[in-house]
Design a protein around this motif. Structure first.
Motif, PDB file in Angstrom:
ATOM      1  N   GLY A  84      64.928 100.333  18.797  1.00  0.00           N
ATOM      2  CA  GLY A  84      65.991 100.962  18.013  1.00  0.00           C
ATOM      3  C   GLY A  84      66.133 100.465  16.605  1.00  0.00           C
ATOM      4  O   GLY A  84      67.056 100.885  15.883  1.00  0.00           O
ATOM      5  N   GLY A  85      65.246  99.566  16.181  1.00  0.00           N
ATOM      6  CA  GLY A  85      65.325  99.036  14.824  1.00  0.00           C
ATOM      7  C   GLY A  85      64.363  99.745  13.889  1.00  0.00           C
ATOM      8  O   GLY A  85      64.031 100.917  14.068  1.00  0.00           O
ATOM      9  N   ALA A  86      63.881  99.001  12.895  1.00  0.00           N
ATOM     10  CA  ALA A  86      62.974  99.568  11.902  1.00  0.00           C
ATOM     11  C   ALA A  86      61.639  99.922  12.549  1.00  0.00           C
ATOM     12  O   ALA A  86      61.100  99.161  13.360  1.00  0.00           O
ATOM     13  N   LYS A  87      61.109 101.081  12.173  1.00  0.00           N
ATOM     14  CA  LYS A  87      59.850 101.552  12.745  1.00  0.00           C
ATOM     15  C   LYS A  87      58.695 100.640  12.363  1.00  0.00           C
ATOM     16  O   LYS A  87      57.775 100.413  13.157  1.00  0.00           O
ATOM     17  N   TYR A  88      58.735 100.086  11.158  1.00  0.00           N
ATOM     18  CA  TYR A  88      57.678  99.208  10.663  1.00  0.00           C
ATOM     19  C   TYR A  88      58.272  97.871  10.239  1.00  0.00           C
ATOM     20  O   TYR A  88      59.485  97.751  10.054  1.00  0.00           O
ATOM     21  N   PHE A  89      57.403  96.871  10.084  1.00  0.00           N
ATOM     22  CA  PHE A  89      57.854  95.568   9.596  1.00  0.00           C
ATOM     23  C   PHE A  89      56.948  95.142   8.445  1.00  0.00           C
ATOM     24  O   PHE A  89      55.809  95.606   8.306  1.00  0.00           O
ATOM     25  N   SER A  90      57.458  94.261   7.617  1.00  0.00           N
ATOM     26  CA  SER A  90      56.716  93.818   6.435  1.00  0.00           C
ATOM     27  C   SER A  90      55.455  93.067   6.846  1.00  0.00           C
ATOM     28  O   SER A  90      55.494  92.179   7.710  1.00  0.00           O
ATOM     29  N   ALA A  91      54.357  93.425   6.211  1.00  0.00           N
ATOM     30  CA  ALA A  91      53.066  92.843   6.565  1.00  0.00           C
ATOM     31  C   ALA A  91      52.975  91.387   6.126  1.00  0.00           C
ATOM     32  O   ALA A  91      53.473  91.003   5.069  1.00  0.00           O
ATOM     33  N   GLU A  92      52.352  90.583   6.985  1.00  0.00           N
ATOM     34  CA  GLU A  92      52.011  89.210   6.632  1.00  0.00           C
ATOM     35  C   GLU A  92      50.599  89.204   6.036  1.00  0.00           C
ATOM     36  O   GLU A  92      49.780  90.064   6.362  1.00  0.00           O
ATOM     37  N   HIS A  93      50.309  88.222   5.206  1.00  0.00           N
ATOM     38  CA  HIS A  93      48.998  88.167   4.558  1.00  0.00           C
ATOM     39  C   HIS A  93      48.416  86.758   4.641  1.00  0.00           C
ATOM     40  O   HIS A  93      48.319  86.043   3.640  1.00  0.00           O
ATOM     41  N   PRO A  94      48.023  86.342   5.862  1.00  0.00           N
ATOM     42  CA  PRO A  94      47.377  85.029   5.976  1.00  0.00           C
ATOM     43  C   PRO A  94      46.025  85.026   5.258  1.00  0.00           C
ATOM     44  O   PRO A  94      45.349  86.053   5.184  1.00  0.00           O
ATOM     45  N   LYS A  95      45.638  83.880   4.743  1.00  0.00           N
ATOM     46  CA  LYS A  95      44.388  83.774   3.983  1.00  0.00           C
ATOM     47  C   LYS A  95      43.225  83.586   4.955  1.00  0.00           C
ATOM     48  O   LYS A  95      42.668  82.498   5.123  1.00  0.00           O
ATOM     49  N   LEU A  96      42.851  84.677   5.608  1.00  0.00           N
ATOM     50  CA  LEU A  96      41.771  84.666   6.586  1.00  0.00           C
ATOM     51  C   LEU A  96      40.704  85.672   6.187  1.00  0.00           C
ATOM     52  O   LEU A  96      40.976  86.619   5.447  1.00  0.00           O
ATOM     53  N   LYS A  97      39.497  85.470   6.691  1.00  0.00           N
ATOM     54  CA  LYS A  97      38.372  86.324   6.358  1.00  0.00           C
ATOM     55  C   LYS A  97      37.937  87.145   7.570  1.00  0.00           C
ATOM     56  O   LYS A  97      38.015  86.678   8.710  1.00  0.00           O
ATOM     57  N   HIS A  98      37.477  88.357   7.311  1.00  0.00           N
ATOM     58  CA  HIS A  98      36.957  89.204   8.371  1.00  0.00           C
ATOM     59  C   HIS A  98      35.553  88.773   8.778  1.00  0.00           C
ATOM     60  O   HIS A  98      34.740  88.400   7.933  1.00  0.00           O
ATOM     61  N   MET A  99      35.292  88.836  10.067  1.00  0.00           N
ATOM     62  CA  MET A  99      33.963  88.618  10.637  1.00  0.00           C
ATOM     63  C   MET A  99      33.849  89.519  11.862  1.00  0.00           C
ATOM     64  O   MET A  99      34.821  90.187  12.238  1.00  0.00           O
ATOM     65  N   ARG A 100      32.703  89.569  12.453  1.00  0.00           N
ATOM     66  CA  ARG A 100      32.539  90.396  13.650  1.00  0.00           C
ATOM     67  C   ARG A 100      33.511  89.935  14.736  1.00  0.00           C
ATOM     68  O   ARG A 100      33.597  88.757  15.056  1.00  0.00           O
ATOM     69  N   GLY A 101      34.267  90.887  15.284  1.00  0.00           N
ATOM     70  CA  GLY A 101      35.229  90.564  16.328  1.00  0.00           C
ATOM     71  C   GLY A 101      36.616  90.226  15.825  1.00  0.00           C
ATOM     72  O   GLY A 101      37.508  89.913  16.625  1.00  0.00           O
ATOM     73  N   THR A 102      36.846  90.297  14.514  1.00  0.00           N
ATOM     74  CA  THR A 102      38.192  90.084  13.977  1.00  0.00           C
ATOM     75  C   THR A 102      39.126  91.183  14.467  1.00  0.00           C
ATOM     76  O   THR A 102      38.739  92.349  14.583  1.00  0.00           O
ATOM     77  N   VAL A 103      40.373  90.807  14.761  1.00  0.00           N
ATOM     78  CA  VAL A 103      41.398  91.769  15.155  1.00  0.00           C
ATOM     79  C   VAL A 103      42.484  91.734  14.078  1.00  0.00           C
ATOM     80  O   VAL A 103      43.020  90.670  13.757  1.00  0.00           O
TER      81      VAL A 103
END
Length: 270
Positions: free
Chosen positions: A71-90
């Motif tokens: 019943g609250g906000a449909k979306y939430f503010s995105a977090e931006h951790p300093k991480l890198k994409h690799m195979r299998g990242t979620v």
């Protein structure tokens, strides 16, 4: 902190970065807890790039956060951790960003798996919150699936079931997890299901015994992964009524008190 996702192509175990992206992990865990993702499909696959999921409408345009479900906000503010994409990242898909590395944007329920290394163009644009640590061969099966011009697999790849192995976050007020996982997909999925040519969906009666058996199997797999069972199919001897794991502080007298209401206790030892 881990979650097991049963897909129609095999199981994926995801380790979550609960310290680096706590709000995103909480949102994902609580959506898993209410079985929000059960019978959703991987609605878009881009070869050697990403496989996107988490939209109950299967269109890539739907879904909302656990806070919206309550019943609250449909979306939430995105977090931006300093991480890198690799195979299998979620990572949780972030909308509302105009440039790579820009802060801001919002998240709902949609997320994706990366299918290759060397995807630096995604870094800083979306919220990385986990890594597939088991089942990379199943990710490769997803990667090689045949898709239509819009990227939707010609044969649906389902997220059938989610099992939370550890959840460090308190439930938000109003969260009501279901008693068991749904045995059948909702009608809106059946209306849009994509099967191989010649396949049909036969009517299926809901079997309560099958539901209990499936839930018991899921719980056994969880206990095996946590190390509380040597293996999921272990069974007690025929003369054992039940097996339980006791709190280390539990003593024989405590068990006597608990079970005395059922009759005379002849022997009780811890």
């Amino acid at each position: 902190m881990s979650v097991l996702i049963e897909t129609s192509l095999g199981d994926l175990v995801i380790d979550l970065y609960t310290d680096l992206a706590p709000l995103t992990c909480k949102n994902f865990l609580k959506l898993c807890k209410i079985k929000y993702y059960n019978f959703t499909r991987i609605h878009r696959v881009e070869h050697n790039y990403i496989a996107q999921a988490g939209d109950p409408t299967g269109t890539g345009k739907g879904g909302q956060s656990i806070f919206g479900e309550l019943g609250g906000a449909k979306y939430f503010s995105a977090e931006h951790p300093k991480l890198k994409h690799m195979r299998g990242t979620v990572a949780m898909a972030v909308s509302g960003l105009k440039a790579q590395g820009e802060e801001g944007g919002v998240c709902g329920s949609q997320f994706y798996f990366t299918l290759a290394d060397g995807l630096e163009t995604l870094d800083g644009r979306h919220t990385i919150f986990g890594q597939v640590v088991e089942g990379l061969e199943h990710l490769e099966a997803i990667n090689t699936t045949i898709c239509d011009a819009d990227g939707r697999p010609l044969r649906d790849i389902l997220l059938r079931h989610t099992i939370i192995l550890d959840d460090p976050f308190a439930d938000p007020p109003g969260l009501m997890p279901p008693d068991h996982s749904p045995l059948l997909p909702p009608q809106e999925y059946l209306d849009g299901v994509r099967l191989e040519a010649g396949d049909t969906l036969e009517p299926v009666e809901v079997d309560e015994a099958e539901i209990r058996k499936r839930d018991a199997r899921a719980q056994a797999l969880t206990l095996e992964m946590l190390g509380d069972l040597p293996y999921a199919d272990v069974k007690p001897a025929d003369n054992v009524l039940f097996v339980c794991k006791l709190n280390p502080a539990t003593q024989s007298d405590d068990l006597r008190t608990i079970f005395a209401r059922f009759g005379e206790i002849l022997s009780c030892d811890v």
